[in-house]
Design a protein around this motif. Sequence first.
Motif, mmCIF file in Angstrom:
data_model
loop_
_atom_site.group_PDB
_atom_site.id
_atom_site.type_symbol
_atom_site.label_atom_id
_atom_site.label_comp_id
_atom_site.label_asym_id
_atom_site.label_seq_id
_atom_site.Cartn_x
_atom_site.Cartn_y
_atom_site.Cartn_z
ATOM 1 N N GLU A 154 0.486 -1.000 -0.233
ATOM 2 C CA GLU A 154 -0.204 0.050 0.063
ATOM 3 C C GLU A 154 0.690 1.250 -0.385
ATOM 4 O O GLU A 154 1.776 1.759 0.799
ATOM 5 C CB GLU A 154 -0.699 0.298 1.201
ATOM 6 C CG GLU A 154 -2.725 -0.736 1.131
ATOM 7 C CD GLU A 154 -2.955 -0.527 1.952
ATOM 8 O OE1 GLU A 154 -3.474 0.844 2.047
ATOM 9 O OE2 GLU A 154 -3.000 -0.866 3.331
ATOM 10 N N ASP A 155 0.247 2.789 -0.226
ATOM 11 C CA ASP A 155 0.694 3.348 -0.662
ATOM 12 C C ASP A 155 1.001 4.273 0.821
ATOM 13 O O ASP A 155 0.337 4.365 1.195
ATOM 14 C CB ASP A 155 0.382 4.228 -1.501
ATOM 15 C CG ASP A 155 1.054 5.705 -1.594
ATOM 16 O OD1 ASP A 155 2.623 5.876 -1.542
ATOM 17 O OD2 ASP A 155 0.339 7.379 -2.253
ATOM 18 N N ARG A 201 -5.275 7.506 5.632
ATOM 19 C CA ARG A 201 -6.346 6.906 6.365
ATOM 20 C C ARG A 201 -6.664 6.826 7.658
ATOM 21 O O ARG A 201 -7.251 7.070 8.558
ATOM 22 C CB ARG A 201 -6.161 5.154 5.814
ATOM 23 C CG ARG A 201 -7.672 4.598 6.113
ATOM 24 C CD ARG A 201 -8.224 2.965 4.407
ATOM 25 N NE ARG A 201 -6.226 3.120 4.324
ATOM 26 C CZ ARG A 201 -5.293 2.075 4.891
ATOM 27 N NH1 ARG A 201 -6.367 1.512 6.171
ATOM 28 N NH2 ARG A 201 -4.474 1.512 4.232
ATOM 29 N N GLN A 202 -5.114 6.744 7.850
ATOM 30 C CA GLN A 202 -5.034 6.618 9.612
ATOM 31 C C GLN A 202 -5.884 8.350 10.351
ATOM 32 O O GLN A 202 -6.427 8.572 11.544
ATOM 33 C CB GLN A 202 -3.539 7.022 10.484
ATOM 34 C CG GLN A 202 -3.426 4.808 10.190
ATOM 35 C CD GLN A 202 -1.943 5.172 10.866
ATOM 36 O OE1 GLN A 202 -1.073 5.733 10.476
ATOM 37 N NE2 GLN A 202 -1.412 3.871 10.923
#
Length: 112
Positions: A18-19, A26-27
């Motif tokens: 994942e990038d 996202r976090q």
Amino acid sequence: MEKALLRKHYAYSKIDEEDPEEIKHRQAQFLIQKILLQADNRRKPSFLRIRMCKLKVRIGRRLRKLRKSMLLGISVARVRLYKQVISRMKTWRRLFHRGRGEPLVSLAPIFA
């Protein structure tokens, strides 16, 4: 066909990499949502609670003011008493010891 039946419709395939920017994003979104939910769930202070808090502050101020005034009054009374005692002692000293040590009033010894 049997393989298709064994496969579940909610199965997913794992992404190899994942990038890192996407992970951070996202976090951050998760933390923002969490804080917003906590802010929504907080109780708003009731009118009675606010009144009680203000009343406590007023009582505290009055008690502090009373304590300060009492301490001032006590210290003034102490100084006045000290001055009175000193003046009485000076008066008694003058009465019994005139000038060079000779008393104005001589008291005869009780048991002679």
